[in-house]
Design an enzyme around this catalytic site. Structure first.
Site, PDB file in Angstrom:
ATOM      1  N   ALA A  14       0.807  -1.222   0.000  1.00  0.00           N
ATOM      2  CA  ALA A  14       0.000   0.000   0.000  1.00  0.00           C
ATOM      3  C   ALA A  14       0.842   1.274   0.000  1.00  0.00           C
ATOM      4  O   ALA A  14       0.380   2.317  -0.441  1.00  0.00           O
ATOM      5  CB  ALA A  14      -0.954  -0.009   1.179  1.00  0.00           C
TER       6      ALA A  14
ATOM      7  N   CYS B 219       4.486   2.048  11.281  1.00  0.00           N
ATOM      8  CA  CYS B 219       5.235   2.898  10.358  1.00  0.00           C
ATOM      9  C   CYS B 219       5.809   4.125  11.037  1.00  0.00           C
ATOM     10  O   CYS B 219       6.690   4.765  10.513  1.00  0.00           O
ATOM     11  CB  CYS B 219       4.365   3.328   9.194  1.00  0.00           C
ATOM     12  SG  CYS B 219       3.829   1.907   8.270  1.00  0.00           S
TER      13      CYS B 219
HETATM   14  N1  PMP Z   1      -2.095   2.663   4.803  1.00  0.00           N
HETATM   15  C1  PMP Z   1      -2.485   2.233   6.021  1.00  0.00           C
HETATM   16  C2  PMP Z   1      -3.767   2.750   6.600  1.00  0.00           C
HETATM   17  C3  PMP Z   1      -1.707   1.307   6.720  1.00  0.00           C
HETATM   18  O1  PMP Z   1      -2.107   0.881   7.932  1.00  0.00           O
HETATM   19  C4  PMP Z   1      -0.494   0.841   6.145  1.00  0.00           C
HETATM   20  C5  PMP Z   1       0.381  -0.142   6.885  1.00  0.00           C
HETATM   21  N2  PMP Z   1       0.809   0.305   8.142  1.00  0.00           N
HETATM   22  C6  PMP Z   1      -0.127   1.323   4.873  1.00  0.00           C
HETATM   23  C7  PMP Z   1      -0.959   2.227   4.241  1.00  0.00           C
HETATM   24  C8  PMP Z   1       1.134   0.868   4.205  1.00  0.00           C
HETATM   25  O2  PMP Z   1       1.011  -0.459   3.765  1.00  0.00           O
HETATM   26  P1  PMP Z   1       2.286  -1.347   3.352  1.00  0.00           P
HETATM   27  O3  PMP Z   1       2.848  -1.870   4.626  1.00  0.00           O
HETATM   28  O4  PMP Z   1       1.702  -2.421   2.488  1.00  0.00           O
HETATM   29  O5  PMP Z   1       3.217  -0.483   2.599  1.00  0.00           O
END
Ligand code: PMP
Length: 381
Positions: A69, A322
């Site tokens: 994402a 993150c």
């Molecule tokens: N958007 C949201 C709302 C998320 O919770 C996350 C993951 N923490 C992401 C985007 C990013 O996803 P990815 O780990 O697949 O890069």
């Protein structure tokens, strides 16, 4: 072990792993190769695309496979902004977005775009009305997540979609990462022009995700090279990864009614428990997705609470995965008006359809025995 950090990552489903390993060896050809093995790999990829489109109520040609994402969000934000820069350079985002949206628009801002960040009201809601008020003649993009990853708050993604129907020049992007498998998600009903999904949040594998994009002719690529993924994402495709991601999506969608009701029950149990604890403030709104509850123990540092429970092999998280290595306080809670002591002590408990009532019982017991004993931070009362 009791794993309650499912919003950060979920354990891969056995069926997903089987799909991946089987497809990796049976369809190892390069989908671009002209021979039979290439054709078979390409057919597997297209079958996955067709299935994903069906599950999300989109068209097959609108589904792009990505590395997750973060890439989907960056592609949607930057690819849309660059493709439309002659029409306007103004972007509207909710201030509660994931860093993969907020940092992407911050980059655009440095490159000369104007960005309006719509903050939530006192009750934590970002409304369609406040998004509408932020629109300008030169607005080309609006981003709104469906479910917030820290508090579980359900944002009015559909209402915003409905409101934006009157502004066809504006591209509407929805980050649906924390919504899939928890609340109904349909590209058609949300009224979005693009939608991001990550497989590892739904018992799939890391490094795989999807971007559903209404009209890829109006999207500038981030990667350049071959003509893969409608010329939007150069680089050899990952047919086994795509098949596994779509298997995870299929399971998430079909298990949703049962799993969401189960998670809702556990979530209510946790809420009842936390309401009775004097050291706890509940940060999640009532209108939240079934898998997340976010609480603070003002005066006790979030990381200390996380590590105290870790001693008992119970895994929860501070803020979001993150941002937890970047900052100790929740920027989402600060945006919602929480004071410093609440923002820096926030922890997130996140469930999956597999979390059991026994695990929640043990978690509550462990909380009672450890958290009140966690040393208060300096200066706390
Ligand atoms: N958007 C949201 C709302 C998320 O919770 C996350 C993951 N923490 C992401 C985007 C990013 O996803 P990815 O780990 O697949 O890069």
């Amino acid at each position: 072990m009791i794993y309650l950090d499912n919003s950060a990552a979920t354990i891969p489903d056995e069926e997903v792993l089987k799909t991946f390993t089987k497809a990796s060896s049976a369809y190892f050809g390069n989908p671009s190769s002209l021979h039979k093995l290439g054709g078979e790999a390409s057919a597997l990829l297209e079958k996955a695309r067709e299935k994903a489109a069906e599950l999300l109520e989109a068209e097959q040609h609108q589904v792009l496979f990505t590395s997750g994402a973060t890439e989907s969000n960056n592609l949607a934000v930057q690819g849309t902004a660059y493709a439309r820069q002659n029409r306007g350079k103004h972007v509207v985002v909710s201030s509660l977005e994931h860093p993969s949206i907020l940092e992407a628009v911050a980059y655009l801002e440095r490159e000369g775009w104007d960005v309006t960040r719509v903050s939530p009201q006192m009750n934590g809601d970002v409304t369609a009305q406040s998004v509408k008020r932020a629109l300008r003649e030169d607005t080309v993009l609006v981003c709104m997540m469906h479910v917030n990853n820290e508090t579980g708050a359900i944002l009015p993604a559909e209402e915003v979609g409905l409101m934006l129907k009157r502004y066809p020049r504006i591209h509407y992007h929805v980050d649906a990462v924390q919504a899939v498998g928890k609340i109904p998600v349909s590209f058609r009903t949300i009224g979005a022009d693009s939608l991001s999904i990550s497989a590892h949040k739904i018992h799939g594998l890391k490094g795989t995700g999807l971007l559903v994009y209404r009209d890829t002719r109006n999207l500038t690529p981030l990667f350049f090279g071959g003509a893969q993924e409608s010329g939007i994402r150069a680089g050899t495709e990952n047919p086994a990864g795509a098949a596994a991601a779509v298997k995870a999506l299929r399971l998430a969608v079909s298990n949703r009614p049962e799993h969401a009701a189960h998670m809702r029950d556990l979530n209510v149990q946790l809420e009842t428990f936390f309401k009775e604890r004097k050291e706890v403030v509940i940060n999640s709104p009532a209108q939240r997705a079934p898998h997340i509850i976010n609480v603070s123990c003002p005066g006790r540092k979030a990381e200390t609470v996380v590590h105290a429970l870790e001693q008992r092999e119970i895994y929860i998280s501070t803020t979001s995965a993150c941002s937890s290595r970047v900052s100790n306080e929740s920027s989402v809670l600060k945006e919602m008006g929480a004071d410093q002591s609440v923002a820096e002590s926030a922890v997130r408990i996140s469930l999956s359809g597999r979390t059991t009532a026994e695990e929640i019982g043990s978690f509550m017991k462990a909380w009672e025995q450890t958290v009140p004993e966690v040393t208060l931070a300096k200066g706390a009362k």
